[in-house]
Design an enzyme around this catalytic site. Sequence first.
Site, PDB file in Angstrom:
ATOM      1  N   GLU A 188       7.862   0.046  -9.632  1.00  0.00           N
ATOM      2  CA  GLU A 188       7.142  -0.775  -8.657  1.00  0.00           C
ATOM      3  C   GLU A 188       7.635  -2.219  -8.647  1.00  0.00           C
ATOM      4  O   GLU A 188       7.706  -2.845  -7.600  1.00  0.00           O
ATOM      5  CB  GLU A 188       5.636  -0.706  -8.904  1.00  0.00           C
ATOM      6  CG  GLU A 188       5.024   0.629  -8.489  1.00  0.00           C
ATOM      7  CD  GLU A 188       5.151   0.889  -6.981  1.00  0.00           C
ATOM      8  OE1 GLU A 188       5.271  -0.068  -6.200  1.00  0.00           O
ATOM      9  OE2 GLU A 188       5.151   2.075  -6.599  1.00  0.00           O
TER      10      GLU A 188
ATOM     11  N   TYR B 246      -1.018  -5.809  -5.275  1.00  0.00           N
ATOM     12  CA  TYR B 246      -0.372  -4.579  -4.826  1.00  0.00           C
ATOM     13  C   TYR B 246       0.175  -3.779  -6.013  1.00  0.00           C
ATOM     14  O   TYR B 246      -0.096  -2.575  -6.159  1.00  0.00           O
ATOM     15  CB  TYR B 246       0.762  -4.849  -3.809  1.00  0.00           C
ATOM     16  CG  TYR B 246       1.624  -3.625  -3.731  1.00  0.00           C
ATOM     17  CD1 TYR B 246       1.183  -2.509  -3.025  1.00  0.00           C
ATOM     18  CD2 TYR B 246       2.802  -3.520  -4.482  1.00  0.00           C
ATOM     19  CE1 TYR B 246       1.907  -1.327  -3.042  1.00  0.00           C
ATOM     20  CE2 TYR B 246       3.524  -2.345  -4.510  1.00  0.00           C
ATOM     21  CZ  TYR B 246       3.075  -1.257  -3.784  1.00  0.00           C
ATOM     22  OH  TYR B 246       3.760  -0.087  -3.823  1.00  0.00           O
TER      23      TYR B 246
ATOM     24  N   ASP C  63       1.322  -2.440   1.235  1.00  0.00           N
ATOM     25  CA  ASP C  63       2.568  -3.195   1.120  1.00  0.00           C
ATOM     26  C   ASP C  63       3.193  -3.194   2.510  1.00  0.00           C
ATOM     27  O   ASP C  63       2.534  -2.843   3.496  1.00  0.00           O
ATOM     28  CB  ASP C  63       3.498  -2.612   0.047  1.00  0.00           C
ATOM     29  CG  ASP C  63       4.264  -1.393   0.538  1.00  0.00           C
ATOM     30  OD1 ASP C  63       3.790  -0.729   1.484  1.00  0.00           O
ATOM     31  OD2 ASP C  63       5.349  -1.106  -0.006  1.00  0.00           O
TER      32      ASP C  63
HETATM   33  N1  ADE Z   1       7.669   1.381  -2.560  1.00  0.00           N
HETATM   34  C1  ADE Z   1       6.810   1.086  -3.532  1.00  0.00           C
HETATM   35  N2  ADE Z   1       6.413   2.209  -4.170  1.00  0.00           N
HETATM   36  C2  ADE Z   1       7.059   3.235  -3.583  1.00  0.00           C
HETATM   37  C3  ADE Z   1       7.076   4.629  -3.796  1.00  0.00           C
HETATM   38  N3  ADE Z   1       6.360   5.188  -4.772  1.00  0.00           N
HETATM   39  N4  ADE Z   1       7.851   5.372  -2.990  1.00  0.00           N
HETATM   40  C4  ADE Z   1       8.573   4.779  -2.015  1.00  0.00           C
HETATM   41  N5  ADE Z   1       8.588   3.483  -1.776  1.00  0.00           N
HETATM   42  C5  ADE Z   1       7.842   2.706  -2.553  1.00  0.00           C
END
Ligand code: ADE
Length: 284
Positions: A31, A114, A132
């Site tokens: 993340e 987030y 997000d």
């Molecule tokens: N952006 C943030 N977390 C994500 C996830 N698990 N899959 C794809 N894009 C992401």
Amino acid sequence: MEQLLLAWFHEHGRDLPWRRTRDPYAILVSEVMLQQTQVERVVPRYLRWLERWPTAAALADASTADVIREWQGLGYNRRAVNLHRAACVMVEQHDGQVPDGLDALLTLPGVGPYTARAVLVFAFERDLGLVDTNAGRFVARAGAGRRLDAREAQAVADSLVPSGRGWAWGQAVFDLGALVCTRRAPACERCPVSGDCAWYGAGRPDPDPVTGSAGIAAPQSIFAGSDRQGRGRLVDALRHGAVAAARAADVAGWPGDPGRAQRIVEQLVADGLARLDGDELSLP
Ligand code: ADE
């Protein structure tokens, strides 16, 4: 809407490495990398990172300099320093574990609302909404059909999560946002939930609810000639060895503007990305 989107995800969802684990540390690493770097660029770097530092304790043991070197190419280098500091906090205060609660997560360096929620959803399988850039479009268009401020966007996102399915729902919303509900040309004709979409149902009126909604990042400011570019160049040079402070302006790409270079050096030192020892600049 729930069943349609989950079924679509089952068929079209992307196979991404952080979707094969529930290890909270691995999820946190993914993340933080995904905060400002694209999925395709993150995948190989995420795998390499976990091979090198498979646990928070292993990361905490690494030197800051090695962590900054490993971050090369991902951009926004402060994230590397924060992730390292977060690992140290986890070792010192949480037995080397990622804490399983919103308030404790929010105390970790580099973890905002987030990222904290994403860890709770993707590692601990909580039913929370995520806002997000990608998910925020879905929330504003399908969930509300109008522009949302941050509080509203979080509330709408939370209200959409089907009970007990937070993990799959969150992943599905990301993929819908990345593959269908895109910023400029949303592909409503192949969207599994257009029939339940507030904005589509109203005939896609202008302005697009995405415009000005919370969670949807403004386009990144121009990189060329920016302070960020100069900082990036300096850190890249430091990854290969120390630099004389007197050369900082040249290395940053601004020969003839030592004042600007000095400001950037001070920022890098304050951010923990560089150390100034006499006249020598190096990684910390
Ligand atoms: N952006 C943030 N977390 C994500 C996830 N698990 N899959 C794809 N894009 C992401």
